[in-house]
Design an enzyme around this catalytic site. Sequence first.
Site, PDB file in Angstrom:
ATOM      1  N   ASN A  10       0.945  -0.755  -0.226  1.00 43.37           N
ATOM      2  CA  ASN A  10       0.315   0.037  -0.322  1.00 43.37           C
ATOM      3  C   ASN A  10       1.043   1.616  -0.604  1.00 43.37           C
ATOM      4  OD1 ASN A  10      -1.875   2.527   0.865  1.00 43.37           O
ATOM      5  ND2 ASN A  10      -2.382   0.918   2.448  1.00 43.37           N
ATOM      6  N   ARG A  12       0.739   4.200   0.191  1.00 43.60           N
ATOM      7  CA  ARG A  12       0.317   5.236   1.182  1.00 43.60           C
ATOM      8  C   ARG A  12       0.567   4.645   2.733  1.00 43.60           C
ATOM      9  NH1 ARG A  12      -5.715   6.973   2.033  1.00 43.60           N
ATOM     10  NH2 ARG A  12      -4.406   8.609   2.775  1.00 43.60           N
ATOM     11  N   CYS A  13       1.150   3.401   2.668  1.00 42.16           N
ATOM     12  CA  CYS A  13       1.690   2.872   4.184  1.00 42.16           C
ATOM     13  C   CYS A  13       3.744   3.936   4.045  1.00 42.16           C
ATOM     14  CB  CYS A  13       1.438   1.637   4.082  1.00 42.16           C
ATOM     15  SG  CYS A  13       2.150   0.921   5.579  1.00 42.16           S
ATOM     16  N   SER A  14       3.604   3.495   5.255  1.00 36.96           N
ATOM     17  CA  SER A  14       5.107   4.051   5.773  1.00 36.96           C
ATOM     18  C   SER A  14       5.873   3.012   5.856  1.00 36.96           C
ATOM     19  CB  SER A  14       5.237   5.516   6.249  1.00 36.96           C
ATOM     20  OG  SER A  14       5.698   4.604   7.992  1.00 36.96           O
ATOM     21  N   ARG A  17       6.263   1.365   2.220  1.00 41.44           N
ATOM     22  CA  ARG A  17       7.291   1.791   1.415  1.00 41.44           C
ATOM     23  C   ARG A  17       8.955   1.542   1.800  1.00 41.44           C
ATOM     24  NH1 ARG A  17       3.690   6.113   2.783  1.00 41.44           N
ATOM     25  NH2 ARG A  17       5.732   7.455   3.587  1.00 41.44           N
TER      26      ARG A  17
END
Length: 117
Positions: A10, A12-14, A17
């Site tokens: 995802n 948007r997920c740190s 990433r």
Amino acid sequence: MSETIRVYHNARCSKSRGACQLLEERGAPLEVIEYLKSPPSRAELADLLKKLGLPAEAIVRKGEAIYKSDFQGRNLSEDDWLDALVAHPILIERPIAVRGDRAVIGRPPENVLALLD
């Protein structure tokens, strides 16, 4: 390393990433699956859980609004949890990285490095 590592990601997920970045820095060939856009099927989820060695409830994100409104406090069977994860992929913990017959949850992101061994 020639075997591709599949990452259920995802953007948007740190943590997600970070896990991808760690693998890229080490030259691991990646297949990134944005699972909210292309959710895994029930069979794929069952296979992921087998590789993780976990029951479905163990990969449920319990902080999500849909969990709190629809599932919190309920005692669901394994089949019911699989159905919930298929219906609401936002509930799937992230990232999940898979290489061959092994899988790990990338929380913390460094967990994915175990797949490089």
